[in-house]
Design an enzyme around this catalytic site. Structure first.
Site, PDB file in Angstrom:
ATOM      1  N   CYS A   7      -9.048  -2.958  -0.472  1.00  0.00           N
ATOM      2  CA  CYS A   7      -9.111  -1.830   0.454  1.00  0.00           C
ATOM      3  C   CYS A   7     -10.540  -1.649   0.994  1.00  0.00           C
ATOM      4  O   CYS A   7     -11.011  -2.497   1.738  1.00  0.00           O
ATOM      5  CB  CYS A   7      -8.566  -0.574  -0.233  1.00  0.00           C
ATOM      6  SG  CYS A   7      -8.207   0.708   0.945  1.00  0.00           S
TER       7      CYS A   7
ATOM      8  N   HIS B  93      -3.211  -1.970  -2.122  1.00  0.00           N
ATOM      9  CA  HIS B  93      -3.695  -1.746  -3.491  1.00  0.00           C
ATOM     10  C   HIS B  93      -2.813  -2.492  -4.497  1.00  0.00           C
ATOM     11  O   HIS B  93      -1.778  -1.964  -4.901  1.00  0.00           O
ATOM     12  CB  HIS B  93      -3.695  -0.252  -3.812  1.00  0.00           C
ATOM     13  CG  HIS B  93      -4.794   0.494  -3.129  1.00  0.00           C
ATOM     14  ND1 HIS B  93      -6.045   0.653  -3.688  1.00  0.00           N
ATOM     15  CD2 HIS B  93      -4.838   1.090  -1.923  1.00  0.00           C
ATOM     16  CE1 HIS B  93      -6.810   1.340  -2.866  1.00  0.00           C
ATOM     17  NE2 HIS B  93      -6.119   1.615  -1.781  1.00  0.00           N
TER      18      HIS B  93
ATOM     19  N   GLU C 164      -3.209  -2.810  -7.525  1.00  0.00           N
ATOM     20  CA  GLU C 164      -3.255  -2.190  -8.855  1.00  0.00           C
ATOM     21  C   GLU C 164      -2.229  -1.081  -9.042  1.00  0.00           C
ATOM     22  O   GLU C 164      -1.984  -0.664 -10.165  1.00  0.00           O
ATOM     23  CB  GLU C 164      -4.667  -1.659  -9.142  1.00  0.00           C
ATOM     24  CG  GLU C 164      -5.111  -0.451  -8.314  1.00  0.00           C
ATOM     25  CD  GLU C 164      -5.661  -0.811  -6.926  1.00  0.00           C
ATOM     26  OE1 GLU C 164      -5.358  -1.921  -6.433  1.00  0.00           O
ATOM     27  OE2 GLU C 164      -6.363   0.020  -6.344  1.00  0.00           O
TER      28      GLU C 164
END
Ligand code: XMP
Length: 537
Positions: free
Chosen positions: A80, A168, A170
């Site tokens: 990002c 993202h 994660e």
């Protein structure tokens, strides 16, 4: 063998810790450092991840890093803001994005040949959350994934050393996010997946024996997971050289002191249990102001703990169950502190003790895995966090033994109810619960867990300054309400109220009002954090 690690440079994103957690789930080692603290000696570093950030690359206060510190030498993945920062620095174009770059998106184009996307499914779902977007890549870079709205959703450098993703990986909603991180860390950086609880126990026990030798160690137990696992680990390493102190301040959960003492004794720990409830409750009498309550408890705790610790005259070490998130929070680069928690306990200074923190590199779920590998009972391992000052911060108004008794009874009904109520989960919800370390078997894509294991933390709050009218049989009542609080969270920094089933809430409310004398009304707290906090005081 030399420890090898991935450095995650933190640009202040709320999900930086999640990146680290995902890498740990892959059984690889990583360390989060502030964006401007890349180590001078990086011989053990095998790759670098640049995190997201609350800032835009155009904000004057945006965090910047000198890429030349690792550029060309180590593989780099920007996530990002990390990706946008690299593009911006290297001559690409970053512009404000349309509103479509928030939330779920599917990758309409993926370069399956690129090592970052090995094993990816077509149309893989990712999670976007960015205010800016990369509209032109720097020279020497090419896109390796797009969505229908974002052409440069992921990119790579032609030299095969740099990658960037605007989504993202994660967060859970990026369905193959962990696969992407695995591809980077294991395939691209060559990371070894050799962390296991059993290895950790073996190496830590050996290290503890080496550093502590024949010295004596004191450890303050709270009944919580972290201090309990630290104690069992130390006990395995140095046995009777360890003395644990567990202070009952009189505001623990119902029967908690006795139950936890029994658990500790079964685990073979050398524990001194100190019932100091009279002292705490006397000193708290008439005090209503939350910060004052906390200060008195903190002060009394140090006094009681130190008085016991000083009896162990030859102690050289003070052990603590500090874990990695405790330390990351204190390193918080944005420097914004919402509410400071003084963890009760303190170092008896005149004893000149050295600090021993065997869990300081672990996340909560890793601590739980270590606890399991040490054979600790599941109820100790999956226990919810509980604040050091205990029920004192859940009794609004002054504290008396009678109020503590009322709250303990209500809380006990709520917590037992959560443990007994089973729910079936699938999809994202099931994955989230499993990734948090809850032991459950997946069958036909579903798991069965208790409500207790599904939530981060729960408890009851006694609104002792508020009274309302009720009717019990033919009698009018004029008594206190109890509020119930249950939240979901990954780190307690943010939290959402748990959407508990109505039939469960109805049963708990009935049981509390019928059985707990002094309570005639039950409410449920539907506030998230922020803007509220988990505890009421
Ligand atoms: P808040 O209320 O700030 O709580 O949202 C976040 C987490 O911290 C716990 N908490 C404490 N833990 N000593 C502790 O050891 C304290 O003084 C304290 N105050 C809050 C709270 O239970 C939640 O898990």
């Amino acid at each position: 063998m030399q420890q090898q690690k991935i450095i995650i440079l933190d640009f202040g994103s709320q999900t930086t810790q999640l990146i680290a957690r995902r890498l740990r789930e892959l059984d690889t080692f990583c360390e989060i450092l502030p964006y401007n603290k890349f180590p001078a000696d990086d011989r053990d570093v095998i790759g670098v991840i640049l995190s997201g950030s609350p800032y835009s690359v155009y904000d004057p206060e945006a965090f910047r890093v000198d890429l030349s510190q690792f550029w060309g030498r180590l593989p780099v993945l920007g996530i990002c803001y990390g990706a946008q920062f690299m593009s911006h620095e290297l001559g690409g174009r970053v512009e404000p994005a349309g509103s479509r770059e928030y939330g779920r998106a599917n990758l309409s184009y993926i370069d399956f040949e690129n090592p970052l996307f090995h094993g990816f499914e077509p149309e893989s779902q990712v999670w976007m959350s960015h205010g800016d977007t990369i509209t032109a890549l720097p020279e020497g870079f090419h896109p390796i994934a797009s969505t229908s709205h974002v052409r440069n959703a992921a990119f790579a450098a032609d030299n095969g050393r740099v990658w960037g993703v605007q989504f993202h990986p994660e967060v859970f909603h990026s369905v193959q996010g962990t696969q992407l991180l695995r591809n980077f860390v294991v395939d691209i950086c060559g990371g070894r997946q050799d962390w296991s609880p059993a290895n950790f126990v073996e190496t830590t026990v050996a290290e503890l024996r080496q550093t502590i030798g024949t010295d004596r160690v004191i450890l303050g137990l709270s009944g919580g997971v972290d201090s309990s696992v630290a104690a069992v680990l130390l006990n395995k390493a140095i046995g009777r050289q360890l003395t644990c102190i567990f202070v009952d301040h009189g505001m623990l959960r119902k029967n908690e002191f006795q139950n936890v003492m029994r658990d500790y004794e079964c685990l073979g720990l050398n524990v001194i249990g100190v019932d100091a409830s009279d002292k705490f409750l006397t000193d708290l009498a008439g005090v209503t102001e939350p910060e004052k309550k906390r200060k008195i408890i903190g002060r009394d705790f140090v006094e009681v703990f130190n008085a016991e610790a000083k009896k162990i005259t030859d102690a050289r070490w003070l052990a603590q169950g500090t874990i990695y998130p405790d330390r990351i929070e204190s390193l918080n680069i944005t420097g914004k502190v919402i509410k400071s928690h003084h963890n009760v306990g303190g170092l008896p200074e005149e004893m000149h003790l050295q600090l021993c923190e065997p869990l300081k590199w672990l996340f909560k779920d890793e601590v739980r895995r270590v606890g399991r590998s040490l054979g600790m009972p599941e109820h100790l391992i999956t226990r919810h966090p509980f604040p050091g000052p205990g029920l004192a911060v859940r009794i609004l108004g002054d504290i008396t033994r009678e109020k503590v008794r009322i709250l303990q009874d209500a809380d006990d009904i709520f917590i037992r109810g959560l443990r007994n109520y089973k729910v079936r989960l699938s999809g994202d919800e099931a994955r989230r619960v499993l990734a948090a370390g809850v032991p459950a078997d997946m069958q036909n894509g579903e798991i069965e867990v208790s409500l207790y294991d599904q939530i981060w933390q729960a408890g009851a709050i006694l609104l002792s300054d508020v009274r309302s009218v009720g009717v019990m049989g033919d009698e009018r009542t004029y008594e206190n309400p109890v509020a119930l609080r249950a939240v979901t969270s990954t780190d307690a920094m943010t939290a959402d109220w748990a959407h508990l089933p109505y039939d469960f809430m109805a049963a708990v409310s009935n049981e509390i009002i019928n059985k707990v004398r002094g309570v005639n009304r039950v409410c449920y707290d539907i506030s998230s954090k922020p803007p509220s906090t988990i505890e009421w005081e």
